[in-house]
Design a protein around this motif. Sequence first.
Motif, PDB file in Angstrom:
ATOM      1  N   ASP A   1       0.662   2.675  11.327  1.00 28.26           N
ATOM      2  CA  ASP A   1      -0.553   2.836  11.309  1.00 28.26           C
ATOM      3  C   ASP A   1      -1.179   1.582  11.823  1.00 28.26           C
ATOM      4  O   ASP A   1      -0.521   0.443  11.983  1.00 28.26           O
ATOM      5  N   LYS A   2      -2.660   1.464  11.746  1.00 33.37           N
ATOM      6  CA  LYS A   2      -3.143   0.183  12.480  1.00 33.37           C
ATOM      7  C   LYS A   2      -3.157  -1.228  11.737  1.00 33.37           C
ATOM      8  O   LYS A   2      -3.036  -2.075  12.251  1.00 33.37           O
ATOM      9  N   ASP A   3      -2.993  -1.091  10.492  1.00 33.23           N
ATOM     10  CA  ASP A   3      -2.659  -1.989   9.517  1.00 33.23           C
ATOM     11  C   ASP A   3      -1.345  -2.582   9.959  1.00 33.23           C
ATOM     12  O   ASP A   3      -1.143  -3.798   9.838  1.00 33.23           O
ATOM     13  N   GLN A   4      -0.490  -2.008   9.836  1.00 34.17           N
ATOM     14  CA  GLN A   4       1.160  -2.482  10.193  1.00 34.17           C
ATOM     15  C   GLN A   4       1.103  -2.914  11.543  1.00 34.17           C
ATOM     16  O   GLN A   4       1.475  -3.939  11.717  1.00 34.17           O
TER      17      GLN A   4
ATOM     18  N   ARG B   1       2.326  -5.805  19.226  1.00 34.01           N
ATOM     19  CA  ARG B   1       1.225  -5.158  19.114  1.00 34.01           C
ATOM     20  C   ARG B   1       0.614  -4.799  20.389  1.00 34.01           C
ATOM     21  O   ARG B   1       0.312  -5.907  20.882  1.00 34.01           O
TER      22      ARG B   1
ATOM     23  N   ALA C   1      -1.275  -4.307  13.182  1.00 36.52           N
ATOM     24  CA  ALA C   1      -2.109  -5.527  13.292  1.00 36.52           C
ATOM     25  C   ALA C   1      -1.316  -6.896  12.837  1.00 36.52           C
ATOM     26  O   ALA C   1      -1.664  -7.995  13.347  1.00 36.52           O
TER      27      ALA C   1
END
Length: 215
Positions: A23-26, A170, A28
């Motif tokens: 997911d985007k949190d990972q 990323r 980031a």
Amino acid sequence: MTASPPPRRPHPPSRTAHHATPDKDQIALLDPFERLGTDRITLVSTPEQADTACNALAAASAWGFDTESKPTFVQGEESDGPHIVQLATLDTAWVFQLHDPGCRARVAELLALRGVTKAGFGLGDDKKRIQAKLGVVPEGVLELNHVFRQQGYRKEMGVKGAVAVLFNRRFIKSKKAATSNWANPRLTESQLVYAANDAYAAARVYHALGLSASA
């Protein structure tokens, strides 16, 4: 004070296990993916430039592939894109503008060429637009998301997720560039970097999956 646990890293693909798409949190938390600079990006807008690009691309058996179209903001408005076609190897990316009829014709020949894999993400709409605008059905198109599905990733896998899984990096995408005017005859440096690296990342993913060896 108890130290925080290290961030959970995405696992490499497996042909048997099921994996969660990062997911985007990972994502980031990861270091940036190394992108192509302008010294390795070639803008192609004339038939002569397209001929040079075709000769260079001929040495590769697979290309990273993507397109860009001018966004539409009015309900019911149809796009006349693509306005840009990007093709990349592991070293260089070419950004083709489609204003010139001769340049368009050479891009059509490249996309219709058999025996060369054109790998990318979210290519369903791209294929339809290319057929409508260039009059050819792209050959050898490989949707990389389908490969990840076969390897156990159930959610949609875009370029950001794929780069996180395979390189633990990323992938940076500019929202401003994404919604910019791709039909503009003069592209900005930000547009060139954005467009080229979408195709370049797809080429890197394709080779990292080992697909070039099995092609």
